[in-house]
Design an enzyme around this catalytic site. Structure first.
Site, PDB file in Angstrom:
ATOM      1  N   HIS A  56       0.817  -1.210   0.000  1.00 23.60           N
ATOM      2  CA  HIS A  56       0.000   0.000   0.000  1.00 23.60           C
ATOM      3  C   HIS A  56       0.854   1.264   0.000  1.00 23.60           C
ATOM      4  O   HIS A  56       0.522   2.238  -0.673  1.00 23.60           O
ATOM      5  CB  HIS A  56      -0.917   0.008   1.223  1.00 23.60           C
ATOM      6  N   LYS A 103      -7.515  14.086  -5.948  1.00 26.01           N
ATOM      7  CA  LYS A 103      -6.894  12.765  -5.861  1.00 26.01           C
ATOM      8  C   LYS A 103      -7.959  11.730  -5.547  1.00 26.01           C
ATOM      9  O   LYS A 103      -8.966  12.025  -4.904  1.00 26.01           O
ATOM     10  CB  LYS A 103      -5.807  12.740  -4.777  1.00 26.01           C
ATOM     11  N   HIS A 107      -9.900   2.579   0.064  1.00 34.27           N
ATOM     12  CA  HIS A 107      -9.970   2.103   1.444  1.00 34.27           C
ATOM     13  C   HIS A 107     -10.784   0.817   1.439  1.00 34.27           C
ATOM     14  O   HIS A 107     -11.756   0.666   2.187  1.00 34.27           O
ATOM     15  CB  HIS A 107     -10.603   3.163   2.358  1.00 34.27           C
ATOM     16  N   GLU A 329      -2.264   4.425  13.020  1.00 34.90           N
ATOM     17  CA  GLU A 329      -2.903   5.183  11.955  1.00 34.90           C
ATOM     18  C   GLU A 329      -4.104   5.956  12.483  1.00 34.90           C
ATOM     19  O   GLU A 329      -5.102   6.159  11.777  1.00 34.90           O
ATOM     20  CB  GLU A 329      -3.270   4.252  10.800  1.00 34.90           C
ATOM     21  N   ASN A 555      -3.593   6.098  -7.109  1.00 32.23           N
ATOM     22  CA  ASN A 555      -3.439   5.070  -6.085  1.00 32.23           C
ATOM     23  C   ASN A 555      -3.471   3.706  -6.765  1.00 32.23           C
ATOM     24  O   ASN A 555      -4.163   3.521  -7.754  1.00 32.23           O
ATOM     25  CB  ASN A 555      -4.596   5.210  -5.077  1.00 32.23           C
TER      26      ASN A 555
END
Length: 757
Positions: A56, A103, A107, A329, A555
Site C-alpha cells: 500500500h 486525488k 480504502h 494510523e 493510487n
C-alpha cells in the site's frame, strides 16, 4: 519489564529473532534492511520498514510500470501541472490565478472488515491529502463496488459503507457531488471503496511535503495518537483475503482506524489559517503508516535529516511502545515543518482552534532520521530507504490462459428481443436492474449542496463546483470504469473508462484538463493479474497522451481477491475539467420545446454490455471500440455549444445504451419525449448497444440548425432522434411502445430501496 530495544541494544544482539514475516516482510526484504543498517533493526525500525515497505505504501509491485506515465507525458501536458505524481495530490492550473487539487484513493479492505469506519476514514484520509497541498477541500466523490445486490454480505457491507461516507462527509460540511455504485459477484467479500476529494487554492499558496532548513521545527498537530488503526490500511491493503468464498477469514486483522469528522473539520480551518499566515515550510498528513510515513517522507523529500523525540507525542492510550506510536494510523493528524521564529505564531493559531499541537523534533544536518524515546535512540535510519527506496519488483507477467476462450465466447449467439413487446419488456427490465437503477437511495444520505458551491451533482453525469464567486469559474469531475470491459481487454477497457469520464465532464460544458486514478486489481503475485495491470497502465498512459491531459497522481490497490478469486480488474479513472462560468453548465434532464439529437455512431457492440449481463449473465467477446480522437472532437463541440448557448441538456450514452439515456433524461426533467429510431439499423442495437463516443443532446428548437451546422463543420456525425413534448407524460419510442413516466420512475427508483431499506 521488557528492555527497550534501542539502536545500541540492536547492535549488541544481532541474533535476536524478529517477527518480520508476521509484519509482512519477505526474507530477502529483511536481509536488505539489515544490510542498509549494518545491524538488525530495532523493534521500532522494523515496524517502520514493514509498514512503509508494504504494498500500500511503497507501490513495490507497480513502480516498475510507472515508466508509462513519464514516457507518455508531453511538455505541453506537464505545463498544466503544478504538482504531480509523488505528491500528496495532483495540482493543476485552472486559470485566473486559481489551482485545483484532486486525488482518488482506496480504502477497500478496511471497509470490508468494518464498513462504517473503513469508509468514513477513507473520506477523512483523502480530505487530508488535499489539505496537505495548501487547499481548502471543496467536495468529495465515492466510486463504490459491491458483490451481487441480493447477496447477504452486500446487505451487511453496503449500508455501513454508505453511512460512513455520508456521516463523515456531512459532518465535515463537504458536499458529495458524484461517484458510482456497481454490483458484481466478483466483489463479494472484497468491496471497493474509493474516495475522491477536490480542493482549490490560489496558485501561489501551493504547499509541498518536505522538511527543509536545518533548525526548523517539526510540529505534530491534531488528534492524539492511540492504538486504533495500528498497521491498519498499510497491512490490510497488502495481503489477500483468505478462507471461504465469502471472505470471512483474514491472514491479518489489525484494527481499523476510527474517525472523528468534527476534529477534522476544526483541523481544516486551523490548517487554512496557518497557510494564510505563511508560517508553514512543509506539511504532511498522517494517513497510512502514520508517523512512520510522515517523518520519513518529510525528511526524505527535504535537504537534510530529522530528529524526533517520540515520547513527546500526545497519546490517548497508556503503555504504548515506540513501534506502536510509529505505526498507529489514528486519524485527524498532521505534521508540519516550521521556522523557529514562527513556532509561537503557529501554536497561537492551533490554540485558537483548540487543536493540540506539540513540537516533537527538528530538521538536522546530514541524511539520518533519528528518533528517540525518553532520551534513548530507537531509530537511526537513512530516511530515503524507508520512504522512497523500498523494494521494487518486476513481477512475472503472463496473459491468462483463459483469455482467448473469454474473447471467443462472444454475445453474438445470445437470444435478442424481437418485436415491440419483447423490446419494451427488455427496456423495463434493464431500467430496474441493480446497475442501472436510480442511486437516489444512496445519494439522499449525502449532503450534496452544503456550502452553496455545488452546481451539478448526482444524478447528473458530472459533479460541478463553483470555485470563484466573482467570475463563476468552476471545476467538473467524473469517475468511471466498466470493469467487464477491462476484463475482456485491459488496454482498451481502461481507455474506455478514460473516455467515459472524459465524456461525462464534457457533457456538462466543461473542458477536460487532468486525470487521477485508483487502480484496483487482484494479487500482484498472479502473473495474469500483472498482465491486466500492465495493460491497463499502458492503456491509460497512452490514452491520456492522445487526449492531451496528464495523469496527476492516484493510487494502486492490489490484493483485492478472496483466496485465488480476484475481482474484475477495476481501474477507476477520474477526470477533472474546468468551465469559465458555471452559468454555462449543461444539465442532464430534458425540458419542454427541445429537439433531441444523437451525436456519434452506433454499432453492434455487446461484449461486456449491461444487456448481456442482466438478461443472460454473460461476459465474453470484445468490448466496444474506442476512438479517442472522436472523443476529443466530441468534447470540443460540446464545449463550444455550451459557451454559445446552443445546448439545453446533454447525457452521455454508456451502460444500458440509448434506452437508458432516454429514460434518465426524461425522468430527471420530468417530461416526456417522442423518439424515432433509424430505419437502416436494428432497433435492438440502437436501443441497447454501448458503443462509445455518443451523447444524447437536447437543443432549443430555434437553435437546431446552428448546432447541427456546428457538428457538420467539425465532421461530427449526428442524427435527429426526437422531440421533447410539452404536455406528454410518457416516453414514446416509435416501433417499441409508450412508457408512462410514472411506470418508468417506479421501476427505476424502486430497486435499491427494496433491496436495502
Amino acid at each position: 519489564m521488557t528492555q527497550l530495544d534501542t539502536v545500541a541494544h540492536a547492535a549488541e544482539t544481532p541474533d535476536t529473532e524478529q517477527p518480520f514475516r508476521e509484519l509482512g516482510l519477505k526474507d530477502d526484504e529483511y536481509a536488505r534492511i539489515r544490510e542498509i543498517l549494518g545491524r538488525r533493526p530495532t523493534d521500532a525500525e522494523l515496524a517502520m520498514y514493514s509498514v512503509m515497505w508494504s504494498e500500500h505504501c511503497s507501490y513495490k509491485s507497480s513502480k516498475v510500470h510507472w515508466k508509462h506515465w513519464s514516457a507518455n507525458t508531453t511538455p505541453e501536458m506537464k505545463a498544466k501541472m503544478l504538482a504531480g505524481i509523488g505528491e500528496n495530490a495532483g495540482v493543476v492550473d485552472i486559470g485566473d490565478g486559481w489551482a485545483a487539487t484532486f486525488k482518488l484513493e482506496s480504502h477497500n479492505h478496511p471497509s470490508y472488515v468494518e464498513p462504517y469506519q473503513g469508509a468514513a476514514t477513507g473520506v477523512g484520509g483523502i480530505v487530508r491529502d488535499i489539505m496537505a497541498m495548501g487547499a481548502r477541500p471543496l467536495a468529495v466523490m465515492d466510486p463504490l463496488r459491491f458483490g451481487a445486490a441480493d447477496h447477504p454480505d452486500t446487505r451487511r457491507v453496503l449500508p455501513g459503507v454508505v453511512a460512513g461516507v455520508g456521516g463523515y462527509g456531512n459532518c465535515l460540511g463537504l458536499p458529495n457531488i458524484g461517484g458510482e455504485v456497481v454490483f458484481d459477484p466478483s466483489y463479494q467479500g472484497n468491496p471497493l471503496v474509493n474516495a475522491l476529494c477536490v480542493g482549490a487554492m490560489r496558485a501561489e499558496d501551493l504547499h509541498l511535503a518536505h522538511a527543509s532548513g536545518t533548525g526548523n521545527k517539526v510540529i505534530l498537530f491534531g488528534a492524539r495518537t492511540g492504538l486504533d488503526g495500528i498497521g491498519g490500511v498499510s497491512v490490510l491493503a497488502s495481503d489477500t483475503f483468505s478462507g471461504d468464498e465469502g471472505g470471512s477469514g483474514r491472514k491479518k486483522l489489525p484494527s481499523v482506524q476510527v474517525g472523528d469528522p468534527f476534529t477534522e473539520k476544526v483541523l481544516i480551518e486551523c490548517c487554512l489559517e496557518l497557510f494564510a499566515e505563511k508560517i508553514v515550510v512543509g506539511i504532511q498528513d498522517l494517513g497510512g503508516a502514520g508517523l512512520s510515513c510522515a517523518t520519513s517522507e518529510l525528511a526524505s523529500a527535504g535537504d537534510g535529516g530529522m530528529r524526533v523525540e517520540l515520547d513527546k507525542v500526545p497519546l490517548r492510550a497508556k503503555g504504548m511502545t515506540p513501534a506502536e506510536v510509529l505505526s498507529s494510523e489514528s486519524q485527524e493528524r498532521m505534521c508540519a515543518v516550521v521556522r523557529p521564529s514562527d513556532v509561537d505564531a503557529f501554536m497561537a493559531v492551533c490554540r485558537k482552534w483548540d487543536v493540540i499541537a506539540t513540537e516533537i523534533g527538528e530538521v538536522t544536518e546530514g541524511d539520518r532520521l533519528v528518533i528517540t524515546w525518553h532520551g534513548e535512540t530507537v531509530v537511526d535510519v537513512p530516511p530515503r530507504t524507508v520512504a522512497h527506496e523500498g523494494p521494487m519488483y518486476e513481477r512475472p507477467i503472463a496473459r491468462p490462459a483463459d483469455q482467448d476462450a473469454l474473447i471467443a465466447d462472444t454475445p453474438d449467439g445470445l437470444t435478442r428481443p424481437r418485436g415491440e413487446e419483447e423490446l419494451a419488456a427488455t427496456l423495463m427490465r434493464m431500467v430496474a436492474s441493480p446497475n442501472l437503477a436510480s442511486r437516489r437511495w444512496v445519494t439522499q444520505q449525502y449532503d450534496r449542496y452544503v456550502r452553496g458551491g455545488t452546481v451539478l451533482a448526482q444524478p447528473s453525469d458530472t459533479g460541478m463546483i463553483r470555485i470563484d464567486e466573482e467570475t463563476g469559474r468552476g471545476v467538473a469531475l467524473a469517475t468511471d470504469c466498466n470493469a467487464r470491459f477491462v476484463k475482456l481487454d485491459p488496454y482498451q477497457g481502461t481507455q474506455l473508462a478514460l473516455a467515459e469520464a472524459y465524456r461525462n465532464v464534457a457533457v456538462s460544458g466543461a473542458t477536460p484538463l487532468a486525470v487521477t486514478n485508483c487502480l484496483n486489481f487482484g494479487s500482484p503475485e498472479d502473473p495474469g493479474v500483472m498482465w491486466q495491470f500492465e495493460q491497463a497502465v499502458r492503456g491509460l498512459a497512452e490514452g491520456c497522451k492522445e487526449l492531451g491531459i496528464p495523469v496527476t497522481g492516484g493510487n494502486v490497490s492490489f490484493y483485492n481477491q478472496t483466496g485465488t478469486t480476484a475481482i474484475l480488474p477495476t481501474p477507476v479513472v477520474g477526470v477533472l475539467g474546468v468551465i469559465d462560468d458555471v452559468r454555462d453548465r449543461v444539465p442532464t434532464g430534458l425540458g419542454a420545446g427541445q429537439t433531441l439529437l444523437l451525436l456519434g455512431e452506433t454499432h453492434d457492440e455487446f461484449g461486456g454490455s449491461e444487456w448481456a449481463n442482466v438478461v443472460h449473465g454473460h461476459l465474453g467477446g470484445t468490448p466496444p471500440k474506442v476512438d479517442l480522437a472522436r472523443e476529443k472532437l466530441l468534447a470540443e463541440v460540446l464545449a463550444e455549444g455550451a459557451r454559445s448557448g446552443l445546448l439545453a441538456a446533454a447525457h452521455d450514452l454508456s451502460d444500458g445504451g440509448l434506452a437508458q439515456a432516454l429514460v434518465e433524461a426524461c425522468l430527471l426533467g420530468d417530461v416526456g419525449a417522442s423518439v424515432t429510431l433509424a430505419d437502416d439499423q436494428d432497433a435492438f442495437v440502437q436501443l441497447f448497444s454501448e458503443s462509445a463516443g455518443r451523447v444524447l443532446v437536447a437543443v432549443p428548437r430555434p437553435e437546431e440548425m446552428r448546432f447541427t451546422e456546428l457538428c457538420a463543420a467539425r465532421g461530427l456525425p449526428w442524427r435527429k432522434t426526437g422531440t421533447v413534448d410539452d404536455e406528454s407524460d410518457a416516453l414514446e419510442i416509435a416501433g417499441v411502445g409508450a412508457f408512462a413516466l410514472a411506470d418508468l420512475r417506479a421501476a427505476w427508483e424502486g430497486t435499491l430501496p427494496a433491496l436495502f431499506d
